[in-house]
Design a protein around this motif. Sequence first.
Motif, PDB file in Angstrom:
ATOM      1  N   TRP A  14      44.977  51.412  45.502  1.00 55.55           N
ATOM      2  CA  TRP A  14      44.117  50.466  44.784  1.00 55.55           C
ATOM      3  C   TRP A  14      42.852  50.161  45.586  1.00 55.55           C
ATOM      4  O   TRP A  14      41.746  50.214  45.049  1.00 55.55           O
ATOM      5  N   VAL A  15      42.989  49.818  46.873  1.00 51.77           N
ATOM      6  CA  VAL A  15      41.805  49.465  47.672  1.00 51.77           C
ATOM      7  C   VAL A  15      40.895  50.679  47.892  1.00 51.77           C
ATOM      8  O   VAL A  15      39.682  50.529  47.965  1.00 51.77           O
ATOM      9  N   SER A  16      41.495  51.871  47.974  1.00 53.68           N
ATOM     10  CA  SER A  16      40.700  53.088  48.173  1.00 53.68           C
ATOM     11  C   SER A  16      39.835  53.419  46.966  1.00 53.68           C
ATOM     12  O   SER A  16      38.795  54.064  47.097  1.00 53.68           O
ATOM     13  N   SER A  17      40.275  52.999  45.795  1.00 59.27           N
ATOM     14  CA  SER A  17      39.528  53.298  44.574  1.00 59.27           C
ATOM     15  C   SER A  17      38.443  52.261  44.282  1.00 59.27           C
ATOM     16  O   SER A  17      37.760  52.349  43.274  1.00 59.27           O
ATOM     17  N   ARG A  18      38.305  51.286  45.152  1.00 57.28           N
ATOM     18  CA  ARG A  18      37.301  50.242  44.985  1.00 57.28           C
ATOM     19  C   ARG A  18      36.412  50.168  46.227  1.00 57.28           C
ATOM     20  O   ARG A  18      36.854  50.440  47.322  1.00 57.28           O
ATOM     21  N   GLU A  19      35.198  49.729  46.007  1.00 54.92           N
ATOM     22  CA  GLU A  19      34.233  49.695  47.101  1.00 54.92           C
ATOM     23  C   GLU A  19      34.447  48.477  47.999  1.00 54.92           C
ATOM     24  O   GLU A  19      34.622  47.355  47.522  1.00 54.92           O
ATOM     25  N   ASN A  20      34.460  48.717  49.305  1.00 55.28           N
ATOM     26  CA  ASN A  20      34.466  47.677  50.337  1.00 55.28           C
ATOM     27  C   ASN A  20      35.763  46.895  50.495  1.00 55.28           C
ATOM     28  O   ASN A  20      35.788  45.900  51.198  1.00 55.28           O
ATOM     29  N   ASN A  40      37.421  41.961  51.341  1.00 56.13           N
ATOM     30  CA  ASN A  40      36.317  42.791  50.920  1.00 56.13           C
ATOM     31  C   ASN A  40      35.093  42.333  51.694  1.00 56.13           C
ATOM     32  O   ASN A  40      34.927  41.141  51.943  1.00 56.13           O
ATOM     33  N   TYR A  41      34.238  43.265  52.063  1.00 54.48           N
ATOM     34  CA  TYR A  41      33.043  42.915  52.825  1.00 54.48           C
ATOM     35  C   TYR A  41      32.109  41.995  52.038  1.00 54.48           C
ATOM     36  O   TYR A  41      31.286  41.299  52.612  1.00 54.48           O
ATOM     37  N   LYS A  42      32.259  41.971  50.718  1.00 51.30           N
ATOM     38  CA  LYS A  42      31.407  41.119  49.886  1.00 51.30           C
ATOM     39  C   LYS A  42      32.167  39.958  49.270  1.00 51.30           C
ATOM     40  O   LYS A  42      31.624  39.224  48.466  1.00 51.30           O
ATOM     41  N   GLY A  43      33.435  39.802  49.609  1.00 47.76           N
ATOM     42  CA  GLY A  43      34.236  38.711  49.074  1.00 47.76           C
ATOM     43  C   GLY A  43      35.250  39.192  48.044  1.00 47.76           C
ATOM     44  O   GLY A  43      35.065  40.221  47.407  1.00 47.76           O
ATOM     45  N   VAL A  44      36.318  38.424  47.881  1.00 49.11           N
ATOM     46  CA  VAL A  44      37.396  38.745  46.945  1.00 49.11           C
ATOM     47  C   VAL A  44      37.436  37.654  45.879  1.00 49.11           C
ATOM     48  O   VAL A  44      37.400  36.470  46.195  1.00 49.11           O
ATOM     49  N   THR A  45      37.520  38.076  44.627  1.00 48.47           N
ATOM     50  CA  THR A  45      37.616  37.118  43.533  1.00 48.47           C
ATOM     51  C   THR A  45      39.066  36.976  43.085  1.00 48.47           C
ATOM     52  O   THR A  45      39.913  37.822  43.403  1.00 48.47           O
ATOM     53  N   ILE A  46      39.345  35.949  42.312  1.00 49.16           N
ATOM     54  CA  ILE A  46      40.679  35.774  41.754  1.00 49.16           C
ATOM     55  C   ILE A  46      41.004  36.940  40.819  1.00 49.16           C
ATOM     56  O   ILE A  46      42.154  37.389  40.742  1.00 49.16           O
ATOM     57  N   GLU A  47      39.992  37.472  40.151  1.00 48.41           N
ATOM     58  CA  GLU A  47      40.193  38.617  39.256  1.00 48.41           C
ATOM     59  C   GLU A  47      40.651  39.844  40.039  1.00 48.41           C
ATOM     60  O   GLU A  47      41.470  40.634  39.548  1.00 48.41           O
ATOM     61  N   ASP A  48      40.129  40.025  41.261  1.00 47.97           N
ATOM     62  CA  ASP A  48      40.567  41.135  42.115  1.00 47.97           C
ATOM     63  C   ASP A  48      42.048  40.993  42.446  1.00 47.97           C
ATOM     64  O   ASP A  48      42.817  41.967  42.377  1.00 47.97           O
ATOM     65  N   CYS A  49      42.455  39.784  42.801  1.00 46.40           N
ATOM     66  CA  CYS A  49      43.864  39.536  43.149  1.00 46.40           C
ATOM     67  C   CYS A  49      44.774  39.757  41.946  1.00 46.40           C
ATOM     68  O   CYS A  49      45.851  40.357  42.067  1.00 46.40           O
ATOM     69  N   VAL A  50      44.330  39.304  40.778  1.00 45.63           N
ATOM     70  CA  VAL A  50      45.117  39.494  39.555  1.00 45.63           C
ATOM     71  C   VAL A  50      45.245  40.979  39.233  1.00 45.63           C
ATOM     72  O   VAL A  50      46.330  41.459  38.882  1.00 45.63           O
ATOM     73  N   ALA A  51      44.145  41.720  39.357  1.00 39.97           N
ATOM     74  CA  ALA A  51      44.171  43.159  39.063  1.00 39.97           C
ATOM     75  C   ALA A  51      45.146  43.891  39.981  1.00 39.97           C
ATOM     76  O   ALA A  51      45.940  44.723  39.516  1.00 39.97           O
ATOM     77  N   LEU A  52      45.118  43.583  41.270  1.00 40.49           N
ATOM     78  CA  LEU A  52      46.048  44.227  42.202  1.00 40.49           C
ATOM     79  C   LEU A  52      47.483  43.803  41.908  1.00 40.49           C
ATOM     80  O   LEU A  52      48.398  44.620  41.951  1.00 40.49           O
ATOM     81  N   HIS A  53      47.692  42.544  41.598  1.00 44.99           N
ATOM     82  CA  HIS A  53      49.022  42.040  41.247  1.00 44.99           C
ATOM     83  C   HIS A  53      49.590  42.846  40.073  1.00 44.99           C
ATOM     84  O   HIS A  53      50.750  43.285  40.104  1.00 44.99           O
ATOM     85  N   GLU A  54      48.770  43.074  39.049  1.00 44.82           N
ATOM     86  CA  GLU A  54      49.214  43.824  37.868  1.00 44.82           C
ATOM     87  C   GLU A  54      49.554  45.275  38.219  1.00 44.82           C
ATOM     88  O   GLU A  54      50.539  45.818  37.716  1.00 44.82           O
ATOM     89  N   GLU A  70      53.176  37.843  45.767  1.00 39.76           N
ATOM     90  CA  GLU A  70      51.983  37.033  45.992  1.00 39.76           C
ATOM     91  C   GLU A  70      50.875  37.938  46.509  1.00 39.76           C
ATOM     92  O   GLU A  70      51.053  38.645  47.505  1.00 39.76           O
ATOM     93  N   VAL A  71      49.744  37.924  45.811  1.00 38.78           N
ATOM     94  CA  VAL A  71      48.564  38.680  46.239  1.00 38.78           C
ATOM     95  C   VAL A  71      47.464  37.664  46.490  1.00 38.78           C
ATOM     96  O   VAL A  71      47.171  36.836  45.632  1.00 38.78           O
ATOM     97  N   SER A  72      46.865  37.714  47.677  1.00 38.19           N
ATOM     98  CA  SER A  72      45.810  36.751  47.989  1.00 38.19           C
ATOM     99  C   SER A  72      44.714  37.400  48.821  1.00 38.19           C
ATOM    100  O   SER A  72      44.873  38.502  49.340  1.00 38.19           O
ATOM    101  N   SER A  73      43.620  36.679  48.934  1.00 40.15           N
ATOM    102  CA  SER A  73      42.527  37.117  49.794  1.00 40.15           C
ATOM    103  C   SER A  73      42.736  36.507  51.172  1.00 40.15           C
ATOM    104  O   SER A  73      43.471  35.536  51.324  1.00 40.15           O
ATOM    105  N   ALA A  74      42.071  37.099  52.153  1.00 39.17           N
ATOM    106  CA  ALA A  74      42.130  36.550  53.509  1.00 39.17           C
ATOM    107  C   ALA A  74      41.450  35.187  53.491  1.00 39.17           C
ATOM    108  O   ALA A  74      40.339  35.041  53.005  1.00 39.17           O
TER     109      ALA A  74
END
Length: 156
Positions: A14-20, A40-54, A70-74
């Motif tokens: 998942w992280v490899s298919s997305r930038e940063n 992420n070098y530019k920040g992580v949104t709640i939508e990013d966490c939800v997408a990875l969770h799914e 549980e999926v969260s940002s640093a």
Amino acid sequence: MIDVSKVNEIVLDWVSSRENFFIVEISIKPSNSVFVEIDNYKGVTIEDCVALHEVIEQHLDRDIYDYDLEVSSAGLGYPFKVQQQYIKHISDEVEVLTKTGQKFHGILISTDVTGFVLKTKLKVKCEGSKRSVEKEEDVHYGYEEIKYTKYLIRFK
């Protein structure tokens, strides 16, 4: 118990298919509580966490594994866990606590696989002077020397 390498593979894809994006931590407790932390070098949104969770949910069969996920940002202001977090915060003010208990604040200048360089103000005693003066220096710290490094949040 869920195999951590299976979760790692899913998250890495998942992280490899997305930038940063990069992985900060993946852990699984004996009770099958799965914890995934990304950044992420530019920040992580709640939508990013939800997408990875799914995505993780799609790859782990609940009929085979009974688990909590549980999926969260640093967390901002939490200690760095991986070198990519140091890279992300180059030119930012950070706090460093050494294993000897000394605390320093300064600007993160650079990082490599062995450690990082911090531009900080140190008190130095000059010859012939009774008082110490502050002097700005670039100090190299090895990762093994420090207890933690974290982004320093300041409100002006």
